[in-house]
Design a protein around this motif. Structure first.
Motif, mmCIF file in Angstrom:
data_model
loop_
_atom_site.group_PDB
_atom_site.id
_atom_site.type_symbol
_atom_site.label_atom_id
_atom_site.label_comp_id
_atom_site.label_asym_id
_atom_site.label_seq_id
_atom_site.Cartn_x
_atom_site.Cartn_y
_atom_site.Cartn_z
ATOM 1 N N GLY A 182 74.339 1.726 72.702
ATOM 2 C CA GLY A 182 75.767 1.996 72.570
ATOM 3 C C GLY A 182 76.657 1.161 73.465
ATOM 4 O O GLY A 182 77.893 1.249 73.370
ATOM 5 N N ARG A 207 82.009 1.390 75.070
ATOM 6 C CA ARG A 207 80.833 2.066 74.522
ATOM 7 C C ARG A 207 81.154 2.597 73.132
ATOM 8 O O ARG A 207 82.322 2.834 72.793
ATOM 9 C CB ARG A 207 80.379 3.212 75.436
ATOM 10 C CG ARG A 207 79.945 2.793 76.823
ATOM 11 C CD ARG A 207 79.052 3.855 77.444
ATOM 12 N NE ARG A 207 77.768 3.967 76.763
ATOM 13 C CZ ARG A 207 76.718 3.197 77.034
ATOM 14 N NH1 ARG A 207 76.792 2.257 77.952
ATOM 15 N NH2 ARG A 207 75.585 3.364 76.371
ATOM 16 N N LEU A 214 81.400 5.357 70.205
ATOM 17 C CA LEU A 214 81.763 6.764 70.186
ATOM 18 C C LEU A 214 80.543 7.599 69.796
ATOM 19 O O LEU A 214 79.564 7.065 69.269
ATOM 20 C CB LEU A 214 82.895 6.985 69.177
ATOM 21 C CG LEU A 214 84.201 6.231 69.437
ATOM 22 C CD1 LEU A 214 85.171 6.458 68.286
ATOM 23 C CD2 LEU A 214 84.818 6.653 70.759
ATOM 24 N N PRO A 215 80.556 8.904 70.042
ATOM 25 C CA PRO A 215 79.452 9.759 69.580
ATOM 26 C C PRO A 215 79.205 9.561 68.085
ATOM 27 O O PRO A 215 80.144 9.415 67.295
ATOM 28 C CB PRO A 215 79.957 11.171 69.888
ATOM 29 C CG PRO A 215 80.889 10.983 71.046
ATOM 30 C CD PRO A 215 81.572 9.659 70.800
ATOM 31 N N GLY A 216 77.938 9.549 67.702
ATOM 32 C CA GLY A 216 77.586 9.297 66.309
ATOM 33 C C GLY A 216 77.433 7.824 66.001
ATOM 34 O O GLY A 216 77.366 7.420 64.840
ATOM 35 N N HIS A 217 77.368 6.994 67.051
ATOM 36 C CA HIS A 217 77.187 5.550 66.882
ATOM 37 C C HIS A 217 78.305 4.925 66.049
ATOM 38 O O HIS A 217 78.047 4.242 65.052
ATOM 39 C CB HIS A 217 75.822 5.236 66.245
ATOM 40 C CG HIS A 217 74.670 5.369 67.179
ATOM 41 N ND1 HIS A 217 73.935 6.528 67.281
ATOM 42 C CD2 HIS A 217 74.124 4.501 68.072
ATOM 43 C CE1 HIS A 217 72.987 6.370 68.180
ATOM 44 N NE2 HIS A 217 73.072 5.150 68.682
#
Length: 625
Positions: free
Chosen positions: A86, A101, A103-106
């Motif tokens: 990430g 980076r 985000l959550p969930g790629h």
């Protein structure tokens, strides 16, 4: 085991860099060397709204690439292997670097904190095993693919156009069209020419094949169109394959969740004709208040499956009586066309990617060879000029390294075909492209997979006749060099087939020491090698007699001109003498094929000497007549 093309070029880079005084030249050579060790760089390119980013997500198996307009869609994004999953490295046009980076969930953030105009390239680290061998480069969508020069095309596709941005293979996503017309072809061909791509490292993908609303099953038309596309583009692309990228992305990168699966069950319970009417107009399907699924879920289903995917999924649920998430994912991947049935060498995105992976070292070596030749032409003074001239000489087609890079012969010939420096008729064009597309001898020669060694040898011999004629007619020109490259590969196929036949006849049995008057095992030598040498007027009469004995002798002793049942030591002595005589032939001005045939015989004679030469015979044994 002989070194492969990539290893030979690594050594050449090391020796060249060690002799260069200029730091800039050393850095350029070091970049070439690093590229040989790095994963294969595969760029994914395509026109705006062609489904390119959707395909990138399917390739990665993660929903990383943004499919909606945003600043990330306007910059080159490189997805590479990294344990810091990430991490985003933002390379700036002024040489600076920033970090961010996922985000959550790629998912890539919509705002990177840096203006898109300042970004040279994004590098995204993903802990995905497949990225250890292939790096995926997502490129900005283009309204046109025409480029006036190489640097412009590279800049358009890969960022700055500098050497470290070079991709070694490309997947180009074409929007679904009714036919490959002159406009499509005139846009695509200049791109591959200017960006250094060719039919050995370019895969064309016909995307969004489900978007024709007048067909319940889009695949017959899609496959027919892809086949026609390959016929039109075959000198520019390895293959043209159809795919429904949206279904591939859903299956591989973001499977249906529980709410969406439940919605499919509810839709499957509806009257079939009623649902079909709603699906005729997807906007009506999204907004109709009377459907038994919330509007926001229907909206997601359209985004994830579109009409064809919805129809396929609902039909599967009806037939099975329940929505099995795993079974739905498998079905959607199958109906996306992403993967071929079985282990087909062509016909799908997955097969094309596997083709690139199998030939990664060759593709990287081909790219390195091009870059090293460009470096060798760089203006320089003093000792660096001497070093660059030596590099150019090493890479000359008539020098030993060119022969050692034999694995690239078909690639360079196919490139020459695409660029028009090798002109072929229809039959020979098909022969060359089969050699470039397939890995197994039968496939390379257009034969069934179960073809026998005799059939393979016969087909390769017949093709060799055509290529030998072309090589002789074009001697000294680029086309002649490339025709000789193909001829060499075909001759290798003949030799390998005959070797396989002889090995099968031997049953894998090895020869022992022999002795006591017992006949020694017959020496197996390629008939093609013998005939190649017998055809040369430069082979002396005594050597011709030795070749005849190899063919007519019924045991090893008589093959080497010794009496039947001669002791192993005498046989070994004769083999040593013959090996020395035929070694002299390798230094005469024979054709490449004849010189290699002489080397093959030398190796055979020396094998006999190694096996049976435990006792040195008297002088008479070496006097082969």
């Amino acid at each position: 085991m002989s070194a492969g093309p990539a290893e030979l070029l690594r050594r050449l880079c090391d020796t060249t860099a060690a002799r260069l005084a200029g730091a800039h030249l050393r850095e350029r050579v070091a970049q070439v060397r690093a590229g040989l060790d790095a994963p294969l760089r595969v760029a994914v390119a395509g026109a705006v709204s062609s489904g390119k980013s959707t395909l990138v997500n399917a390739l990665l198996g993660l929903p990383v690439a943004p499919v909606d307009a945003g600043e990330c869609t306007f910059v080159v994004t490189q997805y590479e292997y990294g344990e810091d999953d990430g991490r985003i490295t933002i390379e700036l046009a002024d040489g600076g670097v920033a970090h961010s980076r996922l985000l959550p969930g790629h998912r890539l953030p919509s705002d990177l904190g840096v203006e898109a105009s300042r970004i040279r390239r994004l590098r995204v680290a993903l802990d995905v095993p497949s990225l250890r061998t292939i790096t995926i480069v997502d490129t900005p969508g283009m309204n046109t693919v025409t480029a006036s020069n190489e640097r412009a095309a590279r800049s358009m596709l890969f960022g700055s156009g500098d050497e470290d941005d070079r991709a070694q293979a490309m997947i180009y996503v074409l929007r679904y069209v009714q036919r490959f017309d002159d406009t499509t072809l005139s846009e695509f061909r200049p791109l591959t020419d200017a960006s250094g791509m060719s039919c050995v490292n370019t895969l064309a993908v016909l995307g969004q094949v489900d978007r024709r609303g007048d067909e319940d099953d889009p695949w017959p038309t899609a496959r027919r169109l892809a086949a026609q596309g390959y016929r039109d583009l075959r000198t520019s692309v390895f293959d043209v394959v159809p795919v429904i990228g949206l279904l591939a992305e859903t299956a591989r990168a973001r499977p249906l969740d529980a709410e969406e699966t439940a919605a499919l069950e509810a839709l499957a319970a509806m009257d079939e004709d009623d649902l079909e009417d709603y699906l005729l107009d997807l906007e009506d399907f999204r907004t109709a208040p009377e459907l038994p699924v919330p509007a926001q879920v229907r909206h997601r289903l359209v985004e994830r499956l579109h009409r064809y995917g919805l129809t396929v999924a609902v039909r599967a649920v009806r037939e099975s009586g329940a929505a099995d998430p795993g079974a739905l994912t498998t079905l959607l991947l199958e109906r996306s066309g992403y993967a071929s049935a079985g282990r087909a060498a062509t016909g799908s995105v997955a097969a094309g990617l596997a083709h690139f992976a199998r030939r990664a070292d060759q593709l990287k070596a081909l790219d390195a060879l091009t870059r090293l030749r460009a470096i060798a032409r760089t203006p320089a003074l003093g000792s660096d000029r001497v070093t660059l001239d030596a590099l150019a000489a090493q890479l000359d087609e008539n020098r030993p390294i060119a022969t050692a890079l034999g694995g690239l012969r078909i690639f360079t010939a196919a490139e020459a075909l695409g660029r028009g420096t090798l002109v072929l008729n229809e039959e020979m064009t098909g022969e060359l492209l089969r050699l470039a597309r397939h890995d197994e001898p039968a496939g390379q020669l257009g034969l069934p997979a179960q073809a026998s060694p005799d059939e393979i040898a016969a087909a390769a011999t017949a093709a060799s006749t055509r290529w030998r004629t072309l090589a002789m007619m074009s001697e000294g020109r680029t086309g002649g060099h490339r025709a000789r490259d193909v001829l060499t590969v075909l001759e290798d196929l003949v030799s390998a087939a005959l070797d396989a036949k002889e090995a099968a006849a031997d049953g894998g049995a090895g020869g022992g020491g022999g002795g006591g008057g017992e006949p020694l095992p017959v020496l197996r030598v390629s008939p093609a090698a013998i005939e190649a040498l017998r055809a040369s007027p430069l082979v002396p009469a005594d050597d011709r007699r030795a070749l005849e004995l190899l063919v007519t002798g019924t045991e090893l002793a008589t093959q080497l001109g010794a009496p039947p049942g001669a002791p192993p030591a005498e046989v070994a002595g004769r083999a040593a003498a013959l090996g020395a005589r035929f070694r002299v032939l390798t230094h005469r001005p024979l054709s490449l094929r004849q010189r290699r045939a002489a080397e093959t015989l030398c190796e055979a004679y020396e094998t006999v000497w190694t096996r049976y030469g435990t006792e040195v015979p008297g002088p008479h044994a070496g006097g082969v007549r």
